[in-house]
Design a protein around this motif. Structure first.
Motif, PDB file in Angstrom:
ATOM      1  N   SER A 131      49.627  51.976  44.521  1.00  0.00           N
ATOM      2  CA  SER A 131      49.988  52.748  43.441  1.00  0.00           C
ATOM      3  C   SER A 131      49.419  53.068  42.413  1.00  0.00           C
ATOM      4  CB  SER A 131      51.479  51.863  42.869  1.00  0.00           C
ATOM      5  OG  SER A 131      50.769  50.680  42.151  1.00  0.00           O
TER       6      SER A 131
ATOM      7  N   GLU B 127      48.122  49.966  40.646  1.00  0.00           N
ATOM      8  CA  GLU B 127      47.322  48.998  41.368  1.00  0.00           C
ATOM      9  C   GLU B 127      46.052  49.419  41.490  1.00  0.00           C
ATOM     10  OE1 GLU B 127      50.654  46.980  44.634  1.00  0.00           O
ATOM     11  OE2 GLU B 127      49.817  49.139  44.970  1.00  0.00           O
TER      12      GLU B 127
ATOM     13  N   THR C  84      47.849  43.252  45.654  1.00  0.00           N
ATOM     14  CA  THR C  84      48.314  44.512  46.331  1.00  0.00           C
ATOM     15  C   THR C  84      48.952  44.444  47.339  1.00  0.00           C
ATOM     16  OG1 THR C  84      46.294  45.225  47.158  1.00  0.00           O
ATOM     17  CG2 THR C  84      46.452  45.698  44.977  1.00  0.00           C
TER      18      THR C  84
END
Length: 257
Positions: A4, A7, A39
């Protein structure tokens, strides 16, 4: 696995932090590795991705210390060859040994390295006085003890890398007569060699996450320059204090893993 945006930013920021810390002393992996695990990457994939990503940071830090490397080519070549051998062995061990293989001994090694870093000025002074009494001189490349120590530290570095810089500095500080800043410059080159050798091996035999690799690579390259600018300005005493603080944090992190 797709990261994301948050992240990705976290991994990038961790790369900057790791590149900075690695250039000054080492243990930057203790910043990037937990972030990669958070993650969702598996431990081995995170380790491999981290090793690949930290190469630009190691090279960047070594370039930042290029002034302190002047006149050290023979030492760098000799220790570099040993480090490359050890790094390759460590990379092979990562893919063959259980993940917990080094968990018990590594905190002990780091603690011992910190003690040696703190006591190095006194021990070096005693060694020098003994040499003067006996009429002997220090070996230019540290002798077989340093070569063996660098080999073992590099095996560990190819396996995980966390705190390998502290071990390098403690060994060289004990067995060589150069300044701590010049030894730190050599440490950065050795770390770059180990990371590169291990990463080249991983490219062909291990799984890694390219997104994480690129984010850490860019971040660590930036951090390497930051670390060089900060680290080169630290006086020896302040640098030792910084090493002890980072190393103590490393031990806590390793024990809690």
């Amino acid at each position: 696995m797709a990261l994301s945006i948050w992240e990705s930013l976290a991994v990038f920021a961790a790369g900057i932090g790791a590149g900075t810390i690695n250039t000054i002393v080492g243990s930057g992996t203790l910043i990037t590795f937990p972030v990669l695990l958070s993650t969702g990457l598996p431990p081995v994939t995170a380790t491999v991705s981290n090793a690949l990503g930290l190469i630009p940071g190691s090279v960047s830090g070594a370039i930042g210390y290029r002034a302190e490397l002047k006149g050290q080519r023979p030492l760098v070549l000799r220790l570099g060859a040993i480090a490359a051998t050890g790094g390759l062995c460590g990379a092979v061990l990562l893919l063959t040994l259980p993940a917990t293989a080094f968990e018990t001994i590594v905190p002990v090694l780091v603690a011992l390295a910190l003690v040696l870093v703190v006591l190095q000025p006194r021990i070096s002074a005693r060694v020098q006085r003994r040499r003067e009494r006996k009429g002997t001189v220090a070996r230019a490349h540290g002798g077989p003890v340093l070569l063996g120590g660098i080999l073992l530290a590099s095996v560990y570095g190819g396996y995980f890398t966390a705190a390998q810089g502290i071990i390098y500095l403690s060994l060289m500080g004990m067995l060589l007569t150069d300044s701590l800043q010049r030894l730190n410059a050599v440490k950065n080159v050795l770390a770059a060699i180990v990371n590169t050798i291990a990463a080249l091996f991983f490219l062909f035999v291990a799984h890694f996450d390219w997104t994480a690799v690129v984010l850490i690579a860019v971040g660590s390259a930036i951090g390497g320059q930051i670390g060089a600018k900060v680290g080169r300005r630290l006086p020896p005493f302040a640098l030792r204090i910084f090493i002890v603080v980072v190393g103590s944090f490393a031990i806590v992190q390793l024990l809690l893993r």
